[in-house]
Design a protein around this motif. Structure first.
Motif, PDB file in Angstrom:
ATOM      1  N   PHE A 171      -0.172 -37.505  37.302  1.00  0.00           N
ATOM      2  CA  PHE A 171      -0.114 -38.836  36.988  1.00  0.00           C
ATOM      3  C   PHE A 171      -1.336 -39.823  37.470  1.00  0.00           C
ATOM      4  N   HIS A 172      -1.722 -40.777  36.619  1.00  0.00           N
ATOM      5  CA  HIS A 172      -2.919 -41.464  37.344  1.00  0.00           C
ATOM      6  C   HIS A 172      -2.105 -43.000  37.551  1.00  0.00           C
TER       7      HIS A 172
ATOM      8  N   PRO B  99      -5.531 -38.360  43.370  1.00  0.00           N
ATOM      9  CA  PRO B  99      -6.121 -39.221  44.547  1.00  0.00           C
ATOM     10  C   PRO B  99      -6.570 -40.629  44.178  1.00  0.00           C
ATOM     11  N   GLY B 100      -6.141 -41.720  44.594  1.00  0.00           N
ATOM     12  CA  GLY B 100      -6.409 -42.921  44.132  1.00  0.00           C
ATOM     13  C   GLY B 100      -5.482 -43.542  43.452  1.00  0.00           C
TER      14      GLY B 100
ATOM     15  N   LEU C 157      -7.037 -47.949  34.069  1.00  0.00           N
ATOM     16  CA  LEU C 157      -6.854 -46.833  33.127  1.00  0.00           C
ATOM     17  C   LEU C 157      -8.652 -46.683  33.006  1.00  0.00           C
ATOM     18  N   PRO C 158      -9.385 -47.726  32.573  1.00  0.00           N
ATOM     19  CA  PRO C 158     -10.978 -47.535  32.327  1.00  0.00           C
ATOM     20  C   PRO C 158     -11.521 -46.810  33.598  1.00  0.00           C
ATOM     21  N   SER C 159     -11.020 -47.041  34.894  1.00  0.00           N
ATOM     22  CA  SER C 159     -11.646 -46.468  36.003  1.00  0.00           C
ATOM     23  C   SER C 159     -11.580 -44.889  36.000  1.00  0.00           C
ATOM     24  N   PHE C 160     -10.445 -44.435  35.711  1.00  0.00           N
ATOM     25  CA  PHE C 160     -10.109 -42.962  35.573  1.00  0.00           C
ATOM     26  C   PHE C 160     -10.814 -42.518  34.293  1.00  0.00           C
TER      27      PHE C 160
ATOM     28  N   THR D 230     -12.370 -38.714  33.781  1.00  0.00           N
ATOM     29  CA  THR D 230     -11.599 -37.503  33.173  1.00  0.00           C
ATOM     30  C   THR D 230     -11.496 -37.820  31.790  1.00  0.00           C
ATOM     31  N   PRO D 231     -11.116 -36.623  30.917  1.00  0.00           N
ATOM     32  CA  PRO D 231     -10.939 -36.913  29.450  1.00  0.00           C
ATOM     33  C   PRO D 231      -9.610 -37.512  28.951  1.00  0.00           C
ATOM     34  N   HIS D 232      -8.503 -37.579  29.827  1.00  0.00           N
ATOM     35  CA  HIS D 232      -7.097 -38.132  29.608  1.00  0.00           C
ATOM     36  C   HIS D 232      -6.731 -38.869  30.755  1.00  0.00           C
TER      37      HIS D 232
END
Length: 470
Positions: A206-207, A236-237, A91-94, A98-100
């Motif tokens: 979704f991430h 992506p990723g 999650l920190p990498s995203f 991105t804001p969320h």
């Protein structure tokens, strides 16, 4: 392939269940379906019921069937290394881009998993809670209602350290209720994974997706469809987390397998680049051949399935409880003391406390199963809210087997809760010294998903709580 319809009523029922809910039942498992079919068809008769179910399927009836056929075997902070990888790394990498960030828990049962994501994200401090969105989906409407109510038994919180429990839960007459700020961070939907929804599975939805300990309930062709939808819905990723005993081998080529510490998980591969235009050999630049190739990570080969009671124990340790129960019922050893102990543990995991307690009392009189039977009875008493009685059972387990580290751990934990700090320290220190040699059988039956190292960390946290409260 969906199961071929059988001429028998239960075979036709199994085919309809698989077609509508995706749940696959082999003929040896049809006994469970037969009793349910008889119950649901009691008013109209089996033949008429099956005809109505096939020709004019009722949403209300399928909801009722989903409630009975989907088993919610889960608890907070289950498989913690994967959760830590999510909140510490993924999650920190995203969030740098991105804001969320959005996490989906598919097959979330009664909600412990999505709430664990929200809880651990706050605890680890790597993700701003205002930037995290968590959703849980399940086909079972009763499970979703339970998740929204967010009140849980002590058994569901068995892996939650005391400090976390006191910070994020409130004790109520019904159990432990999540505090509002955590409960409001997660949303739930009743959703059938077999039903297509272009809006829900839209690209970049979704991430990360958690789809843990669900694969084993579906046949391969159904899993392929579900995984393909998830790959489409990820950014992506994006990342996919399966249960520790599950794999995408032979299911999907859209993901690459990663490892972080003890956690295995998958990342969506980038789209393949377009094929280059053909270049005449005379025009192609000459390059020296490289003898260095990119390292390829090969996942460990899962151990071959064992037979007999060892096979039941292997399935139980992998938290494949339905399969463990099916195998156990097919064995002649099921009526022997060890077989009865395994059955009692399966009752406990399924919430059938009265059956577990009845078998535990029977097994406590046999020397071969005396210690684990007393421990199991202690777990039942904790579920019933009788912590004093549970302490007595844990003490009896340790008397029957003085090397029983888990018995010392539970006895010490309950002693600390009761304010008996001296007794608690003695039991917890004994547990810490004995855990490296704890019997593999006890860890498999009662470890709660923790290995030796994880359990030692639990003991250290309990000892720290003794210091803080003294």
């Amino acid at each position: 392939m969906i199961a071929a319809p059988s001429r028998t009523p239960v075979g036709r029922f199994a085919a309809l269940v698989e077609q509508r809910l995706g749940l696959h039942y082999d003929p040896p498992q049809w006994g469970e379906l037969e009793s349910l079919l008889t119950e649901r068809a009691s008013g109209s008769g089996v033949e008429k019921y099956l005809e109505q179910l096939a020709s004019t399927p009722s949403p209300a009836e399928w909801k009722a069937l989903a409630e009975r056929l989907t088993v919610g075997e889960t608890y907070f902070l289950r498989h913690p290394t994967q959760l830590e990888t999510l909140v510490d790394q993924v999650l920190p990498s995203f969030l740098r881009q991105t804001p969320h960030v959005r996490v989906l828990c598919a097959g979330c049962s009664t909600g412990e998993e999505p709430y664990s994501v929200a809880l651990l994200a706050r605890e680890r401090g790597r993700v701003d809670a205002s930037r995290l969105r968590v959703m849980g989906i399940d086909v079972n409407p009763r499970a979703i209602a339970h998740a929204r109510r967010a009140c849980y038994s002590p058994w569901s919180l068995r892996a939650v350290p005391l400090a976390m429990r006191e910070q994020w839960f409130q004790r109520t007459p019904e159990g432990f209720a999540l505090r509002p700020q955590l409960r409001e961070q997660v949303v739930f939907e009743e959703r059938n994974l077999l039903e297509e929804s272009a809006a829900f599975w839209a690209p970049n939805s979704f991430h990360a997706i958690f789809f843990r300990n669900v694969v084993l309930y579906f046949p391969p062709e159904v899993i392929r469809k579900i995984i393909a939808r998830m790959a489409q819905a990820l950014v992506p990723g994006g990342y996919l987390f399966l249960g520790p005993s599950e794999t995408l081998r032979g299911i999907s080529e859209d993901f690459e397998l990663l490892r972080g510490g003890d956690a295995f998980y998958y990342r969506l591969r980038p789209p393949a680049p377009p094929a280059p235009l053909a270049v005449p050999p005379s025009a192609a630049p000459q390059r020296a051949a490289s003898s260095v190739s990119a390292p390829v990570f090969t996942p460990p080969t899962p151990p071959p399935p064992l037979e007999g009671l060892d096979g039941v124990l292997q399935l139980l340790e992998a938290e494949r409880y339905a399969e463990a129960g099916t195998l156990l019922e097919s064995l002649s050893q099921a009526t022997q003391p060890m077989g009865l102990l395994l059955r009692a543990v399966l009752h406990l995991h399924a919430g059938r406390l009265s059956q577990a307690e009845q078998l535990g009392r029977q097994l406590a009189t046999a020397s071969a199963t005396e210690a684990p039977a007393h421990y199991l009875l202690g777990l039942c008493l904790e579920q019933f809210g009788d912590e004093r009685g549970a302490r007595g059972r844990y003490a009896a387990a340790v008397r029957a087997d003085p090397t029983f580290a888990l018995g010392q751990l539970r006895a010490g934990t309950l002693a600390r809760r009761a304010g008996d700090v001296v007794e608690a320290r003695v039991g917890l220190r004994m547990a810490l010294s004995m855990l490296p040699q704890e019997k593999p059988l006890y860890l498999a039956l009662f470890g709660g998903g923790f290995g030796r190292h994880g359990l030692m960390q639990v003991v250290l946290q309990e000892l720290q709580a003794c210091t803080e409260n003294s």
